[in-house]
Design a protein around this motif. Structure first.
Motif, mmCIF file in Angstrom:
data_model
loop_
_atom_site.group_PDB
_atom_site.id
_atom_site.type_symbol
_atom_site.label_atom_id
_atom_site.label_comp_id
_atom_site.label_asym_id
_atom_site.label_seq_id
_atom_site.Cartn_x
_atom_site.Cartn_y
_atom_site.Cartn_z
ATOM 1 N N GLY A 66 5.398 -0.977 2.060
ATOM 2 C CA GLY A 66 6.398 -0.827 3.109
ATOM 3 C C GLY A 66 6.011 -1.398 4.452
ATOM 4 N N PHE A 67 4.790 -1.905 4.590
ATOM 5 C CA PHE A 67 4.345 -2.474 5.866
ATOM 6 C C PHE A 67 4.221 -3.985 5.689
ATOM 7 C CE2 PHE A 67 2.977 1.896 5.958
ATOM 8 C CZ PHE A 67 3.255 2.297 7.267
ATOM 9 N N GLY B 66 -3.084 -10.127 5.440
ATOM 10 C CA GLY B 66 -4.083 -9.517 4.574
ATOM 11 C C GLY B 66 -4.395 -8.077 4.937
ATOM 12 N N LEU B 67 -4.211 -7.723 6.192
ATOM 13 C CA LEU B 67 -4.477 -6.348 6.623
ATOM 14 C C LEU B 67 -3.400 -5.380 6.137
ATOM 15 C CD1 LEU B 67 -5.551 -7.073 10.310
ATOM 16 C CD2 LEU B 67 -7.043 -6.571 8.366
ATOM 17 N N LEU B 68 -2.233 -5.908 5.737
ATOM 18 C CA LEU B 68 -1.113 -5.056 5.327
ATOM 19 C C LEU B 68 -0.805 -5.156 3.842
ATOM 20 C CD1 LEU B 68 1.316 -5.992 8.261
ATOM 21 C CD2 LEU B 68 -0.202 -4.000 8.151
ATOM 22 N N GLU C 217 -0.108 -7.009 18.067
ATOM 23 C CA GLU C 217 0.188 -5.644 18.493
ATOM 24 C C GLU C 217 1.079 -4.937 17.470
ATOM 25 O OE1 GLU C 217 1.827 -5.847 22.380
ATOM 26 O OE2 GLU C 217 -0.024 -6.570 23.311
ATOM 27 N N ASP C 218 1.988 -5.681 16.868
ATOM 28 C CA ASP C 218 2.863 -5.091 15.851
ATOM 29 C C ASP C 218 2.060 -4.613 14.651
ATOM 30 O OD1 ASP C 218 5.297 -4.304 14.822
ATOM 31 O OD2 ASP C 218 5.647 -6.212 13.812
ATOM 32 N N VAL C 219 1.090 -5.421 14.211
ATOM 33 C CA VAL C 219 0.246 -5.028 13.087
ATOM 34 C C VAL C 219 -0.607 -3.815 13.454
ATOM 35 C CG1 VAL C 219 -1.715 -5.741 11.658
ATOM 36 C CG2 VAL C 219 0.219 -7.292 11.995
#
Length: 233
Positions: free
Chosen positions: A71-72, A64-66, A26-28
């Motif tokens: 900054g994420f 990998g999505l970030l 959920e955070d991602v």
């Protein structure tokens, strides 16, 4: 004579992959949404990555999505990801002021007060999961102004949810997801209660004068009239 086989050095085994938690997924998803609002992702890219985040089983899939979003960063899960708060029969649980909040807070209480105040807390993630296992009490969750909260995965028997928070279209910088089970009592969601002097300062400047100058209807200002003469004179 038996031929000796040459000794082979054992290759170090690869470190096991770390499992992702619901709060991390959920955070991602929340960080991806903020990246789309900032123009770093197109709506299609956000939709594709959010779907992958919800289905991710391991933390490296989430990282990998970030990786291409400055900054994420997903917080490291090394250390305590879960805070267990447990009260004995009739005991109470209270967290207020400054306290460190991990991604998940588990609350176990029966016949005791429960207060979780996030208004001055330091949260490790933008999404905090509060898992209740409570009964015969009134758990109270206080979130700061601008934060959001949901009870989508909370099951209540012989009670109800009293949601006094300000609802908003988008998730706040902090989002608290209240889950689990609660019985025999209400669950209260609210913002911090302002003190007496803060409420007075919020009033218009002339408001206190109106309060002080109120009189009973039909009564005029000035010296009081003398009592009536009952002697018959």
């Amino acid at each position: 004579m038996a031929r000796q086989t040459p000794h082979r050095a054992q290759e170090p085994s690869e470190a096991p992959r770390e499992r992702a938690s619901d709060s991390e997924r959920e955070d991602v998803a929340a960080m991806l949404a903020r990246a789309m609002v900032a123009g770093r992702l197109t709506p299609v890219e956000y939709s594709d990555r959010a779907a992958i985040a919800q289905a991710a089983r391991y933390r490296d899939q989430l990282d990998g999505l970030l990786s291409d979003l400055p900054g994420f960063v997903l917080h490291s899960s090394h250390g305590a990801d879960v805070l267990d708060l447990e009260a004995g029969l009739g005991g109470s649980i209270s967290r207020r002021g400054y306290w460190k909040v991990p991604p998940t807070v588990r609350v176990h209480s029966w016949v005791g007060g429960v207060l979780l105040d996030f208004s001055e807390a330091e949260c490790a993630t933008a999404v905090v999961a509060v898992e209740l296992a409570t009964g015969m009490c009134t758990p109270t969750v206080v979130v700061p102004e601008g934060a959001s909260v949901d009870v989508d995965d909370l099951r209540i028997s012989a009670g109800s949810v009293r949601d006094e928070t300000v609802h908003q279209r988008e998730r706040g910088d902090l989002h608290v997801s209240v889950r689990g089970r609660h019985s025999f009592g209400d669950v209260v969601l609210r913002h911090p209660v302002r003190g007496r002097w803060e409420r007075l300062r919020a009033l218009p400047a002339e408001a206190p004068r109106r309060v002080l100058s109120r009189r009973r209807p039909g009564r005029q200002a000035g010296p009081e009239a003398p009592p009536p003469d009952r002697s018959g004179r």
